[in-house]
Design a protein around this motif. Sequence first.
Motif, PDB file in Angstrom:
ATOM      1  N   PRO A   1       0.769  -1.151   0.431  1.00  0.00           N
ATOM      2  CA  PRO A   1       0.017   0.221  -0.168  1.00  0.00           C
ATOM      3  C   PRO A   1       0.506   1.398   0.145  1.00  0.00           C
ATOM      4  CG  PRO A   1      -0.955  -1.517   1.536  1.00  0.00           C
ATOM      5  CD  PRO A   1       0.551  -1.952   0.922  1.00  0.00           C
ATOM      6  N   LEU A   2       0.370   2.167  -0.617  1.00  0.00           N
ATOM      7  CA  LEU A   2       0.918   3.547  -0.472  1.00  0.00           C
ATOM      8  C   LEU A   2       1.704   3.600   0.911  1.00  0.00           C
ATOM      9  CD1 LEU A   2      -1.539   6.188  -2.988  1.00  0.00           C
ATOM     10  CD2 LEU A   2       1.086   4.305  -3.574  1.00  0.00           C
ATOM     11  N   ARG A   3       2.915   4.114   1.014  1.00  0.00           N
ATOM     12  CA  ARG A   3       3.269   5.066   2.356  1.00  0.00           C
ATOM     13  C   ARG A   3       1.679   6.333   3.592  1.00  0.00           C
ATOM     14  NH1 ARG A   3       9.998   5.521   1.082  1.00  0.00           N
ATOM     15  NH2 ARG A   3       9.853   3.015   1.985  1.00  0.00           N
ATOM     16  N   TRP A   4       2.007   7.193   2.288  1.00  0.00           N
ATOM     17  CA  TRP A   4       0.737   7.800   2.860  1.00  0.00           C
ATOM     18  C   TRP A   4      -0.787   7.541   3.650  1.00  0.00           C
ATOM     19  CZ3 TRP A   4      -4.211   8.838   2.173  1.00  0.00           C
ATOM     20  CH2 TRP A   4      -5.055   8.685   0.798  1.00  0.00           C
ATOM     21  N   ASN A   5      -1.452   5.984   3.034  1.00  0.00           N
ATOM     22  CA  ASN A   5      -2.483   5.535   3.253  1.00  0.00           C
ATOM     23  C   ASN A   5      -2.121   4.607   4.840  1.00  0.00           C
ATOM     24  OD1 ASN A   5      -4.464   4.593   3.318  1.00  0.00           O
ATOM     25  ND2 ASN A   5      -4.262   2.686   1.628  1.00  0.00           N
ATOM     26  N   ARG A   6      -0.726   3.944   4.695  1.00  0.00           N
ATOM     27  CA  ARG A   6      -0.053   3.549   5.636  1.00  0.00           C
ATOM     28  C   ARG A   6      -0.217   4.409   6.487  1.00  0.00           C
ATOM     29  NH1 ARG A   6       3.646   0.937   2.214  1.00  0.00           N
ATOM     30  NH2 ARG A   6       5.452   1.701   3.423  1.00  0.00           N
ATOM     31  N   MET A   7       0.514   5.581   6.905  1.00  0.00           N
ATOM     32  CA  MET A   7       0.813   6.501   8.055  1.00  0.00           C
ATOM     33  C   MET A   7      -0.526   7.130   8.255  1.00  0.00           C
ATOM     34  SD  MET A   7       4.164   6.236   9.063  1.00  0.00           S
ATOM     35  CE  MET A   7       4.020   7.936   9.468  1.00  0.00           C
ATOM     36  N   PHE A   8      -1.640   6.698   7.208  1.00  0.00           N
ATOM     37  CA  PHE A   8      -2.729   7.596   8.120  1.00  0.00           C
ATOM     38  C   PHE A   8      -3.592   6.508   8.705  1.00  0.00           C
ATOM     39  CE2 PHE A   8      -7.661   7.743   7.335  1.00  0.00           C
ATOM     40  CZ  PHE A   8      -7.882   8.699   7.355  1.00  0.00           C
ATOM     41  N   TRP A   9      -3.831   5.349   8.275  1.00  0.00           N
ATOM     42  CA  TRP A   9      -4.461   4.254   9.351  1.00  0.00           C
ATOM     43  C   TRP A   9      -3.623   4.144  10.379  1.00  0.00           C
ATOM     44  CZ3 TRP A   9      -9.347   3.656   8.516  1.00  0.00           C
ATOM     45  CH2 TRP A   9      -9.485   3.905   7.535  1.00  0.00           C
ATOM     46  N   ALA A  10      -2.355   4.609  10.403  1.00  0.00           N
ATOM     47  CA  ALA A  10      -1.647   4.306  11.646  1.00  0.00           C
ATOM     48  C   ALA A  10      -1.853   5.172  12.640  1.00  0.00           C
ATOM     49  CB  ALA A  10       0.002   4.553  11.125  1.00  0.00           C
ATOM     50  N   PHE A  11      -2.244   6.573  12.668  1.00  0.00           N
ATOM     51  CA  PHE A  11      -2.007   7.284  13.502  1.00  0.00           C
ATOM     52  C   PHE A  11      -3.763   7.409  13.354  1.00  0.00           C
ATOM     53  CE2 PHE A  11       1.522   8.911  11.441  1.00  0.00           C
ATOM     54  CZ  PHE A  11       2.144   8.771  12.862  1.00  0.00           C
ATOM     55  N   THR A  12      -4.988   7.405  12.728  1.00  0.00           N
ATOM     56  CA  THR A  12      -6.473   6.722  12.676  1.00  0.00           C
ATOM     57  C   THR A  12      -6.295   6.057  14.133  1.00  0.00           C
ATOM     58  OG1 THR A  12      -6.810   7.683  10.656  1.00  0.00           O
ATOM     59  CG2 THR A  12      -8.217   6.666  11.929  1.00  0.00           C
ATOM     60  N   ILE A  13      -5.573   4.522  14.177  1.00  0.00           N
ATOM     61  CA  ILE A  13      -5.995   3.662  15.033  1.00  0.00           C
ATOM     62  C   ILE A  13      -5.280   4.251  15.917  1.00  0.00           C
ATOM     63  CG2 ILE A  13      -4.167   1.192  15.727  1.00  0.00           C
ATOM     64  CD1 ILE A  13      -4.498   0.648  12.956  1.00  0.00           C
ATOM     65  N   CYS A  14      -4.374   5.317  16.313  1.00  0.00           N
ATOM     66  CA  CYS A  14      -3.270   5.684  17.985  1.00  0.00           C
ATOM     67  C   CYS A  14      -4.508   6.589  18.101  1.00  0.00           C
ATOM     68  CB  CYS A  14      -2.105   6.776  17.367  1.00  0.00           C
ATOM     69  SG  CYS A  14      -1.873   7.836  18.499  1.00  0.00           S
ATOM     70  N   LEU A  15      -5.300   7.767  17.479  1.00  0.00           N
ATOM     71  CA  LEU A  15      -6.038   8.769  17.753  1.00  0.00           C
ATOM     72  C   LEU A  15      -7.058   9.138  18.427  1.00  0.00           C
ATOM     73  CD1 LEU A  15      -4.626  11.640  15.216  1.00  0.00           C
ATOM     74  CD2 LEU A  15      -3.725  11.185  17.851  1.00  0.00           C
ATOM     75  N   LEU A  16      -8.111   7.510  18.162  1.00  0.00           N
ATOM     76  CA  LEU A  16      -9.345   7.567  18.069  1.00  0.00           C
ATOM     77  C   LEU A  16      -9.341   6.941  19.839  1.00  0.00           C
ATOM     78  CD1 LEU A  16     -11.287   6.766  14.743  1.00  0.00           C
ATOM     79  CD2 LEU A  16     -11.141   8.669  16.025  1.00  0.00           C
ATOM     80  N   PRO A  17      -8.247   6.066  19.640  1.00  0.00           N
ATOM     81  CA  PRO A  17      -8.388   5.418  21.525  1.00  0.00           C
ATOM     82  C   PRO A  17      -7.689   5.755  22.213  1.00  0.00           C
ATOM     83  CG  PRO A  17      -7.345   3.465  19.587  1.00  0.00           C
ATOM     84  CD  PRO A  17      -8.029   5.208  19.022  1.00  0.00           C
ATOM     85  N   LEU A  18      -7.035   7.028  22.206  1.00  0.00           N
ATOM     86  CA  LEU A  18      -6.323   8.088  22.549  1.00  0.00           C
ATOM     87  C   LEU A  18      -7.124   9.013  23.644  1.00  0.00           C
ATOM     88  CD1 LEU A  18      -3.809   9.363  24.395  1.00  0.00           C
ATOM     89  CD2 LEU A  18      -3.628  10.576  22.036  1.00  0.00           C
ATOM     90  N   THR A  19      -8.239   9.442  22.367  1.00  0.00           N
ATOM     91  CA  THR A  19      -9.337  10.119  22.383  1.00  0.00           C
ATOM     92  C   THR A  19     -10.417   9.081  23.905  1.00  0.00           C
ATOM     93  OG1 THR A  19      -8.949  11.568  20.202  1.00  0.00           O
ATOM     94  CG2 THR A  19     -11.500  11.669  22.479  1.00  0.00           C
ATOM     95  N   LEU A  20     -11.111   8.319  23.435  1.00  0.00           N
ATOM     96  CA  LEU A  20     -11.545   7.479  24.481  1.00  0.00           C
ATOM     97  C   LEU A  20     -10.801   7.011  26.042  1.00  0.00           C
ATOM     98  CD1 LEU A  20     -13.361   5.395  21.769  1.00  0.00           C
ATOM     99  CD2 LEU A  20     -14.229   7.837  23.040  1.00  0.00           C
ATOM    100  N   MET A  21      -9.459   6.554  25.736  1.00  0.00           N
ATOM    101  CA  MET A  21      -9.020   6.640  26.596  1.00  0.00           C
ATOM    102  C   MET A  21      -8.894   7.778  28.013  1.00  0.00           C
ATOM    103  SD  MET A  21      -4.741   5.210  27.416  1.00  0.00           S
ATOM    104  CE  MET A  21      -4.490   6.680  26.970  1.00  0.00           C
TER     105      MET A  21
END
Length: 541
Positions: free
Chosen positions: A448-468
């Motif tokens: 997959p494109l690098r920007w696509n991988r990085m987008f989902w990497a930070f999405t995985i981090c930011l949403l749970p961090l907010t809910l934490m």
Amino acid sequence: MRTRLIDWPTFIISFIVILAVVIPLIIYPEAGSAFVAQLNNVMSDRFGFLYLTMGLAIFFFLIFVAFSQNGQVKLGEEEEPPEFSTPAWAGMLFSAGIGSSILYWGTIEWAFYYQGPPFGLSPTSDQLETIQWASTYGIFHWGPIAWAIYALPAVPMSYFFYVREKPIIKISETLRPLLKGYSDTMVGKLIDVLFIFGLLGGAGTTLALGTPLISRGVADLTGFEDNMLLRTIVLLVVTVIFAISAYVGLKEGIKRLSNLNLGLSIFLLLFVLITGPTLFILETTTNSVGLILDNFFRMSTWTEPFAVMEGVEETGFPESWTVFYWAWWLVYAPFVGLFIARISRGRTIRQVIIGSMVYGSIGCLLFFGIMGNFGLFLQITGEFDVVQVLNDQGAPAAIISIINQLPFSNIMVAIFVFLSVVFLATTFDSSSYILASVTQKLLEDEEPLRWNRMFWAFTICLLPLTLMYLGGLETLQTASIVGGFPLIFIMFLIAWSFMKTSTRDLKIDEQYEPKTIILDMKNIRQKLKRRRKKKQSNDKD
């Protein structure tokens, strides 16, 4: 432009659905949590039998496929060797499928069964039997059925990607023989969105378990207070690690992290086995395997059907543990299956099925057998009261306390914490890679494109961090399981689609009658031509 390769409808709809679930939980956390919990209770109570039936059905279906003619199909060219060595392949599928959760539950799950045993047993009056089941049920829940649920999506996805050479590796594509053109409509998009939503909920739960465990270990080593600030720092460090790995790619990033996982895990398990109560661990683990073999069907189908009778108290054990675990594996299955498919080029379907179930089950058996039985030994001999620490301070404190009972405790806690970080990073790394793969068209050897991988990497981090910070991670986990309920039926369709397609392809392959093929069979036709030439050459000789 390469951006045209992005499946924008799936990409955008997935992100919108995630926000549509998370934002109400942020604005109305208590009401949202209560609603989701109630919905989950209704599903587990009324449809628990369906989850249990599904688990058994998938297990026996894959055993059948593995030893049938379909299981001999090679994923790739006939003479092509596996892309990854067996140890590397086993390490990657284990790390992606389990993550840091194995360190958490493998060490402490027995304590929950010790206090609330199955089959209506009393932890006080039936203590010997309670102890036996406490050391056994975790191995069962993380055993062959769990890995069969993981392996089921891997089989059709790898078949369609490597044999039929489809450019997209995702659930909706595996259902195309059944859905036909509907795979390209909102029906197909909805199926893929359910997969993405379940994956993000699963990643959030892994975070919910792994981050407090790591921060508790860091606090134990440094003397810092185990608070939200420390957990945030831990999360950011993990994010940096898996973001770098995701950026580097599959072979250089995920493979190296998985190999590091495997080496550290073997060292930790050997150290505990050798310096701990070796004979007790070996005998208890062997006894647990025997109990599972003797009671496999009982454990797989127990639903407390007579609890409604007067005088019989309902424990809720099946719903709280077995049904929950089967639902949880189901939510994670498309992700792990897709990842297994992505790393299985050059292997046969039989190798994928048997390898996933055997290597995955053995890995979990070692963690539960060694780490779990070490903690159980401390409890029943009175050397350390694990249960009291669990009830008073929580699971992370109890887990670190168990590690502190080992020789060279500071060093072992440091290794345990570091391994937890690497496990967590590997899980997130694999998750972001697969999310990017689902939202993009790929060639066989393309990433997959690098920007696509990085987008989902930070999405995985930011949403749970907010809910934490808002205390909503458990609700997100429950919501993902509720949202994953339709996956029971999708799993059935996946199995049907694979058998229908692969069986037809095999018949055509044997009879050399490609005129009956409806879908794109370019790869099959190429194989048929090679076989015809070989047959003609043999006939001349």
